[in-house]
Design a protein around this motif. Structure first.
Motif, PDB file in Angstrom:
ATOM      1  N   GLN A  40       0.841  -1.199   0.000  1.00  0.00           N
ATOM      2  CA  GLN A  40       0.000   0.000   0.000  1.00  0.00           C
ATOM      3  C   GLN A  40       0.879   1.254   0.000  1.00  0.00           C
ATOM      4  N   VAL A  44       1.065   4.333  -2.722  1.00  0.00           N
ATOM      5  CA  VAL A  44       0.956   5.740  -2.324  1.00  0.00           C
ATOM      6  C   VAL A  44       2.169   6.532  -2.788  1.00  0.00           C
ATOM      7  N   ASN A  88      -7.395  12.193   0.191  1.00  0.00           N
ATOM      8  CA  ASN A  88      -7.662  11.042  -0.679  1.00  0.00           C
ATOM      9  C   ASN A  88      -8.095  11.507  -2.071  1.00  0.00           C
ATOM     10  N   TYR A  89      -7.719  10.721  -3.064  1.00  0.00           N
ATOM     11  CA  TYR A  89      -8.095  10.958  -4.462  1.00  0.00           C
ATOM     12  C   TYR A  89      -7.602  12.295  -5.002  1.00  0.00           C
ATOM     13  N   TRP A 158     -10.600   0.288  -3.166  1.00  0.00           N
ATOM     14  CA  TRP A 158     -10.745  -0.008  -1.737  1.00  0.00           C
ATOM     15  C   TRP A 158     -10.371   1.241  -0.950  1.00  0.00           C
ATOM     16  N   SER A 159     -10.742   1.249   0.316  1.00  0.00           N
ATOM     17  CA  SER A 159     -10.432   2.375   1.189  1.00  0.00           C
ATOM     18  C   SER A 159      -9.521   1.912   2.315  1.00  0.00           C
ATOM     19  N   THR A 160      -8.539   2.739   2.658  1.00  0.00           N
ATOM     20  CA  THR A 160      -7.691   2.455   3.816  1.00  0.00           C
ATOM     21  C   THR A 160      -8.184   3.219   5.048  1.00  0.00           C
ATOM     22  N   ASP A 166      -5.289   7.569  -0.074  1.00  0.00           N
ATOM     23  CA  ASP A 166      -5.798   6.718  -1.149  1.00  0.00           C
ATOM     24  C   ASP A 166      -5.727   7.426  -2.498  1.00  0.00           C
ATOM     25  N   GLU A 187     -16.243   4.992  -1.346  1.00  0.00           N
ATOM     26  CA  GLU A 187     -15.025   4.893  -0.543  1.00  0.00           C
ATOM     27  C   GLU A 187     -14.864   6.099   0.381  1.00  0.00           C
TER      28      GLU A 187
END
Length: 349
Positions: A40, A44, A88-89, A158-160, A166, A187
């Motif tokens: 992961q 990232v 995220n994103y 998926w989400s962390t 993410d 997510e």
């Protein structure tokens, strides 16, 4: 040695011993966590900021438009739906056409009871992810040999839960505007509210907000007369019809299993189980779906679907009607108020 130094030394040595015992006790879990965390982190660290991808001449123009769309989806989800703002994103990871993650689920063979793995912070969860596909297949075989029904499949997102930043996965950008909005909002919901030991609630809520939120975004962005909105509504109708039918199929399987005699042979139970599953699948052809290939896409599966496969519909879809009723009747379709209510009564990890 002073008393203070002695006390700190005892504390330090005790902590080291406890850590060693924990690793020995949960050796496999520790190794699994380290391997997953390493991959992961690799994703990232190798993700590229969206703004860099937008000026990269090697990045396809069609996908650049989707990156801009992701920015709009995030803003809408935060401003209009009340989802948590995060980093995220804001980056994109190039999968280079490769699948990244397998997810394993399992169930008792004659009961719709999920096999669960225990993880720190998350609690008991009915699925386990693998970046190492060989290890995922090996664990699936191990569970199958123990008599469980297993299902092992690729996932596209998926989400962390905020533990990592993410990224957008490049494969997500190949899908429709509606799908992209749905998965991003799904997510983001996990990163906003995720309850320990309650995966069915978490996934049903994310599905509900992802589905409704995407519809609202498409209406806002393109209008209700647009092809994007029409395509999404049509596909969403079929998905809901199919999922509701499969949730009812779970109830039919529950009923069958509850009537098995204690002295019934495995062969007899398998015969009855497989006959019912085939009848359930055959009934898909009678659904009033827009997509008439629903049945045939499932019928092409190499093996007959099993309990682990059926449980996904309960896990992701069984609570949709209850969420819909509460959201509409009590909160009058106001996502911000609804989420504030949920966050006030449920502690998030």
């Amino acid at each position: 040695m002073s008393r203070a130094k002695y006390i700190w030394r005892v504390i330090w040595e005790s902590a080291v011993i406890l850590l060693f015992l924990l690793i020995m006790w949960q050796y496999d879990l520790v190794l699994y966590g380290l391997a997953m965390g390493k991959m992961q982190l690799h994703i990232v660290m190798n993700a590229k900021p969206i703004d860099e991808a937008l000026i990269d001449p090697s990045f396809p123009d069609s996908l650049k438009q989707k990156l801009l769309l992701v920015k709009e989806i995030k803003k809408f989800a935060i401003d209009s739906l009340g989802l948590k703002s995060s980093t995220n994103y804001t980056t994109v990871y190039n999968q280079k056409g490769k699948s990244l993650l397998l997810v394993l689920t399992a169930s008792d063979a004659y009961q719709l009871k999920p096999y669960e793995w225990h993880f720190p912070f998350l609690g008991d969860v009915p699925y386990k992810g693998f970046f190492n596909f060989d290890k995922g297949r090996k664990e699936a075989v191990m569970l199958k040999e123990k008599g469980y029904d297993v299902d092992l499949g690729e996932v596209s997102a998926w989400s962390t839960l905020g533990w990592f930043k993410d990224p957008i996965l490049s494969g997500m950008l190949q899908r429709s505007e509606g799908y992209l909005a749905n998965v991003i909002i799904h997510e983001m919901t996990h990163a906003t509210l995720y309850i320990k030991n309650n995966v069915e609630f978490n996934e049903n809520l994310a599905n509900f907000i992802g589905s409704k939120g995407a519809e609202l975004f498409l209406a806002f962005k393109y209008g209700k007369e647009s092809k994007e909105y029409f395509h999404y509504k049509t596909r969403n109708y079929d998905d809901s019809l199919f999922s509701d039918y499969m949730v009812e199929g779970c109830k039919r399987l529950d009923s069958l299993y509850s009537h098995f005699k204690t002295d019934a042979s495995k062969s007899d139970k398998d015969t009855l189980k497989h006959e019912l599953i085939r009848r359930i699948l055959s009934g898909i052809k009678e659904l009033n779906a827009n997509d008439t290939t629903l049945y045939y896409r499932i019928a092409r599966k190499k093996t007959l679907p099993n309990n682990a496969w059926f449980l996904q519909f309960r896990r992701y879809n069984a609570k949709q009607n209850s969420f819909e009723q509460e959201f509409h009747a009590i909160y009058h379709d106001d996502f911000k108020k609804y989420l504030e209510h949920l966050k006030s009564i449920y502690p998030s990890v």
